[in-house]
Design a protein around this motif. Sequence first.
Motif, short mmCIF file in Angstrom:
data_model
loop_
_atom_site.label_atom_id
_atom_site.label_comp_id
_atom_site.label_asym_id
_atom_site.label_seq_id
_atom_site.Cartn_x
_atom_site.Cartn_y
_atom_site.Cartn_z
N SER A 181 0.78 -1.20 0.03
CA SER A 181 -0.15 0.05 -0.02
C SER A 181 0.83 1.34 0.07
O SER A 181 1.82 1.40 0.96
CB SER A 181 -0.88 -0.35 1.23
OG SER A 181 -1.66 -0.99 1.35
N ILE A 182 0.70 2.17 -0.96
CA ILE A 182 1.39 3.43 -0.97
C ILE A 182 0.25 4.47 -1.32
O ILE A 182 -0.44 4.55 -2.19
CB ILE A 182 2.49 3.50 -2.02
CG1 ILE A 182 3.43 2.58 -2.09
CG2 ILE A 182 3.29 4.87 -2.39
CD1 ILE A 182 4.55 2.47 -3.19
N TRP A 183 0.14 5.39 -0.32
CA TRP A 183 -0.93 6.28 -0.10
C TRP A 183 -0.39 7.61 0.06
O TRP A 183 0.50 8.03 1.12
CB TRP A 183 -2.05 6.17 0.91
CG TRP A 183 -2.68 4.76 0.78
CD1 TRP A 183 -2.63 3.94 -0.38
CD2 TRP A 183 -3.06 3.83 1.94
NE1 TRP A 183 -3.42 2.62 0.05
CE2 TRP A 183 -3.65 2.58 1.37
CE3 TRP A 183 -3.37 4.03 3.30
CZ2 TRP A 183 -4.18 1.61 2.09
CZ3 TRP A 183 -3.82 3.09 3.87
CH2 TRP A 183 -4.48 1.95 3.40
N ASP A 184 -0.66 8.79 -0.75
CA ASP A 184 -0.51 10.11 -0.54
C ASP A 184 -1.48 10.80 0.10
O ASP A 184 -2.49 10.89 -0.76
CB ASP A 184 -0.02 10.65 -2.02
CG ASP A 184 0.34 12.03 -1.97
OD1 ASP A 184 0.50 12.71 -1.06
OD2 ASP A 184 0.44 12.55 -3.45
N ILE A 185 -1.36 11.20 1.55
CA ILE A 185 -2.40 11.54 2.10
C ILE A 185 -2.03 13.18 2.41
O ILE A 185 -1.00 13.36 2.70
CB ILE A 185 -2.61 10.88 3.40
CG1 ILE A 185 -3.04 9.44 3.06
CG2 ILE A 185 -3.66 11.55 4.36
CD1 ILE A 185 -3.24 8.89 4.27
N ARG A 186 -3.10 13.98 2.06
CA ARG A 186 -3.11 15.56 2.40
C ARG A 186 -4.15 15.61 3.29
O ARG A 186 -5.18 15.26 3.41
CB ARG A 186 -3.41 16.15 1.23
CG ARG A 186 -2.55 15.80 -0.17
CD ARG A 186 -1.22 16.06 0.11
NE ARG A 186 -0.66 15.38 -1.09
CZ ARG A 186 -0.08 16.04 -2.09
NH1 ARG A 186 -0.63 17.57 -2.29
NH2 ARG A 186 0.60 15.49 -3.15
N LEU A 187 -3.79 16.31 4.53
CA LEU A 187 -4.91 16.64 5.65
C LEU A 187 -4.79 18.07 5.84
O LEU A 187 -3.47 18.76 5.98
CB LEU A 187 -4.34 15.94 7.06
CG LEU A 187 -4.34 14.34 6.98
CD1 LEU A 187 -3.83 13.81 8.21
CD2 LEU A 187 -5.78 13.76 6.83
N THR A 188 -6.00 18.40 6.08
CA THR A 188 -6.18 20.09 6.55
C THR A 188 -6.10 20.33 8.05
O THR A 188 -5.99 19.26 8.66
CB THR A 188 -7.43 20.62 5.91
OG1 THR A 188 -8.51 19.79 6.60
CG2 THR A 188 -7.74 20.35 4.53
N ALA A 189 -5.64 21.40 8.28
CA ALA A 189 -5.19 21.70 9.76
C ALA A 189 -6.55 21.14 10.61
O ALA A 189 -7.76 21.38 10.26
CB ALA A 189 -5.21 23.39 9.94
N ASP A 190 -6.32 20.61 11.59
CA ASP A 190 -7.18 20.13 12.78
C ASP A 190 -7.91 19.08 12.40
O ASP A 190 -8.93 18.54 13.09
CB ASP A 190 -8.11 21.16 13.23
CG ASP A 190 -7.25 22.27 13.89
OD1 ASP A 190 -6.48 22.21 14.71
OD2 ASP A 190 -7.63 23.51 13.72
#
Length: 288
Positions: A181-190
């Motif tokens: 599994s290779i996942w590119d994850i972008r999370l927003t603040a909080d």
Amino acid sequence: MKAITRVSIAPRRHWVGDGFPVRSLVSYAPDPAAVSPFLLLDYAGPHVFAPAEQPRGVGAHPHAGFETVTIVFDGEVAHRDSAGGGGTIGPGDVQWMTAGAGIVHEELHSAAFTRTGGPFRMVQLWVNLPARDKQAAPGYQSIQSQNIPVIDLENGAGSVRVVAGTYAGVTGPARTFTPLSIWDIRLTADAELDLGLPAGHTAMLAVLSGHVTVNGNERAGEAEVVHLDREGSTVRLHADGNSTLLVLAGEPIDEPVIGHGPFVLESEAALATAIDDYRNGRIGRLAH
């Protein structure tokens, strides 16, 4: 819940060739079993290059016994190899090269990026092959950004790009020899995210930008890696600011790992053969 086994601190940069200012976030030395099936994770950048006349990068060099996975975030990388693979990848694109029985390739800034210069950022992951596949024919997958599925997380928490493996029922385009599994994850603040990961797999969270808190108490920032226990199937993430993570998980390969530079084989004899094959031109050469 997957327990945290350790958090590796951000290492110093070093140059690979003249085009890649690298921090090695993961290495199979001194304990290959702990990170199997992964061997190496290099994070190049962020760096701003001035315009130039000659492409920077790394000239012709060999690999054997594993695969390289290159993901570009900023800039462009041009690749060509002795098996006839090649092309240019830019932001969001992935280059997946199977060295297998042996390959010679070069990795340079593209001609266009060389002329303009600008921000540059990429990662390169080395993935081991099981002994049965180390003599596989060399191969090349060029995976364009538009062909990588993106899953929007609930409540505006961010997104997940699925390069390999399956997330929330969506499978990525990369072809793999063993379960990965290779996942590119972008999370927003909080943002809060309970991330499901395969039980029994080696799992790592590499923070490429921003800052996260894992399982409620362990914090990690840019160029740091959170290593997780193979037991359990969930990890809890809190984004302390806008953050980018590369999530890696894979089924361990319970075999010897014998490496020397760009060669990773299953025995000293196989390693010696690979080196001899390269020195005598049997794994191919790049056309001039």
